[in-house]
Design a protein around this motif. Sequence first.
Motif, PDB file in Angstrom:
ATOM      1  N   PHE A 127      -5.061   7.083   2.980  1.00 25.83           N
ATOM      2  CA  PHE A 127      -5.756   6.965   1.610  1.00 25.83           C
ATOM      3  C   PHE A 127      -7.209   7.381   2.220  1.00 25.83           C
ATOM      4  O   PHE A 127      -7.592   7.240   0.985  1.00 25.83           O
ATOM      5  N   VAL A 144       1.225   8.599  -1.283  1.00 28.86           N
ATOM      6  CA  VAL A 144      -0.096   9.248  -0.583  1.00 28.86           C
ATOM      7  C   VAL A 144       0.098  10.495   0.483  1.00 28.86           C
ATOM      8  O   VAL A 144      -0.884  11.360  -0.268  1.00 28.86           O
ATOM      9  N   ASP A 196      -2.368   3.199   7.620  1.00 28.43           N
ATOM     10  CA  ASP A 196      -2.455   3.248   6.457  1.00 28.43           C
ATOM     11  C   ASP A 196      -3.197   4.145   5.538  1.00 28.43           C
ATOM     12  O   ASP A 196      -3.405   4.840   4.931  1.00 28.43           O
ATOM     13  N   ARG A 216       0.584  -1.192  -0.076  1.00 27.66           N
ATOM     14  CA  ARG A 216      -0.216   0.093   0.060  1.00 27.66           C
ATOM     15  C   ARG A 216       0.719   1.616  -0.314  1.00 27.66           C
ATOM     16  O   ARG A 216       0.658   2.359  -0.575  1.00 27.66           O
ATOM     17  N   ASN A 217       2.071   1.552   0.494  1.00 29.80           N
ATOM     18  CA  ASN A 217       3.278   2.427   1.116  1.00 29.80           C
ATOM     19  C   ASN A 217       3.079   2.635   0.022  1.00 29.80           C
ATOM     20  O   ASN A 217       3.975   4.246  -0.604  1.00 29.80           O
ATOM     21  N   LYS A 218       3.517   1.575  -1.007  1.00 31.67           N
ATOM     22  CA  LYS A 218       4.680   1.749  -2.303  1.00 31.67           C
ATOM     23  C   LYS A 218       3.621   1.898  -3.241  1.00 31.67           C
ATOM     24  O   LYS A 218       4.423   2.501  -4.530  1.00 31.67           O
ATOM     25  N   GLU A 219       2.647   1.442  -3.043  1.00 32.85           N
ATOM     26  CA  GLU A 219       1.885   1.768  -4.531  1.00 32.85           C
ATOM     27  C   GLU A 219       2.368   0.495  -5.546  1.00 32.85           C
ATOM     28  O   GLU A 219       1.418   1.270  -6.695  1.00 32.85           O
TER      29      GLU A 219
END
Length: 698
Positions: A198, A232, A194, A150-153
């Motif tokens: 988002f 993000v 996270d 999620r952080n690196k997408e």
Amino acid sequence: MIDLEKELNEAQFEAVTTIHGPVLVIAGAGSGKTRTIVYRLAHLVDLGINPSSILLLTFTKKAAQEMLLRAGKLLGAKMEGVVGGTFHSFANFILRRFAKEIGYSSDFTIIDQSDSQDIIKQLKESNKIATKDKSFPKKSTIFSLISKMRNKEIPLDETIASASSHLLIYLEDIEKLYKLYTDFKKEHNLMDYDDLLFNLEELFLSRKDILDFLKKRYQFVMVDEYQDTNLVQGRIISYLAGKDGNIMAVGDDAQSIYSFRGATVRNILDFTNIFKNSKVILLEKNYRSVQSVLDFSNAILKNATEKYEKRLVAVREKGIRPQIIRTISDQTQAVLVVNKIIELSRKYPLNEIAVLFRAGYQSYPVEVQLNRAGIKYKKFGGLKFSEAAHIKDVIAYLRLILNPADFLSWQRVFCLIPKIGPKTVKRLFDSYYSDKNYLLKVCKSNEKVAKIFSLMNDSSVKTLKPREILEKVFEIYEPYFKAEYHDDYPRRQAGLDELMQLSSTYTDLEAFLSDITLEPVEPYALEDPLEQYVTLSTIHSAKGLEWDVVILIDMVEDRFPSKLSQLEPEGMEEERRLFYVATTRARDRLYIYSPKTLVSKTGEPYLTSVSPFIEELDKRVFDEFKETYSGNIRKVSHKKKGLLSEKSTNNSNNKGMWCNHKVFGRGKIIGIINPNKYKVYFPGFGTKVLIKDYVEIE
């Protein structure tokens, strides 16, 4: 009114007094970044700007509180009304008010990492996922992969492939767990860390009216450590400030070293493209280091592919030039490092000396030598050698061979075997020293137990060298090692390799164990605060800190830069920045050690190459020394070696450029060898010397 011209240097003054429009402050190491933010906060309020229209985003609550406190002291009043805190705390503040707009109620619960892991475990069990597979990733590993994705997408399969490729066989189950985890949180009104970011972005995108309201409220946005923001976070800032809003981002592209957490250097490099009519201000006056250290640090950045051009200038004296010491091996490196510490301790307190390294395991030989010398140390960013669980496992085997009466080692070794618990271990131990019938019975039915007892009872084993004994231990231990630490055993393997390497210098098992298991330094809370100790630290853990003396070890190819980072140019560039961060921790002295040989798992030495980051440096910014086989240190004359000077015209303009080769692919030219060769660094292949006609310059 605060006398800003008196309190600030010219660049700081410009940053503080530039109020309107997008401003990017590139704050070089030791250049007074925090001071600049503090004075700008105070200046905004001093001008009569409503404090509630100021938003300060930082990466820790402590940093925000300190900045607001210092700004308040300048004004002689509290900075009441300023919203200052982390990205996550700001997101929570906004979402509490508008949660229903994205399908949550305002009383949603924020869950921490431990909660998330427990939910994942519960979902795995209730949905009967991999119920009988003991090698299935632990709940902590699954959560880490999901968070990294999620952080690196980037897709989950790419995340697993880059971080833990041996877990790709579980991709389908992990994807299923991720969906179950996502649905569970929404159903039970839960958000993890996270989600806060988002979900805030989702709110901004789905309700433009709410975003417009927030943009009007927070007319002055300030962001600290901008180079550490992820994708993000970068988008959240751009939504709040708009393309031409009053935003000041402070950071240093050269200190962006947390991509493994999801941080991206692109946010700071692309600032002027994202925000129209941006002003870039460089803070280049350094208040920390002597100029000779800064000359070295500036040289590191010279060959960076993308950067904001800057040159750190010291307000202090010139100082002595940094030294690069080429040692015969990593074992002699450890001895020389400790000798250097003893020498330096005559002038500098031990608390002002730090040994830095790329990865935690690299300090093990130094730890052994420090223990021998009776020098106390503290280690940050990695376990002490003897504290790592897999190292303790192997040492327990060795202790059993040397002392079969060591019951603690019995427990550690035999409890690794499936279906063997503490009660069975106690019966085995008692049987070993009294009636051996039970022991023999278990050995007949359990081959794994039998192998361990065979090793313990073989009198010839004790006569072997420690390295040879370890080879026998590894044969037994490897299956348990891969099963017990399935999630990350490839990473832990480096520690076992280092243990084997350390053992190769010993001929006696008892001496080897004594050196490895010396008492560790007591926890800081139990010590006299005035007690002196050397700091051992990974570079990542050292960011933001400083010492009078910094010693950097293992500056060789595949260790620094790390092997994994060499697979792509972006990884190499981050490793260069990591090198820069390491060197800028030093105030007075900088010593860099680069061993010529390392020892393999079999105990055989093999040649290494000096780090390409050293190879490409201007030879005028350091002094080079070599260890002789007699143990002395000899200064190297670069002129005698015939190294190219900058005045040479033999294709010198190609140094630092990227090129292509039919076999090795894309690489960077790090040196030129007369009359017709290049020294080229190829990610994944290392440094190669090639005839210039065989490479194509980009």
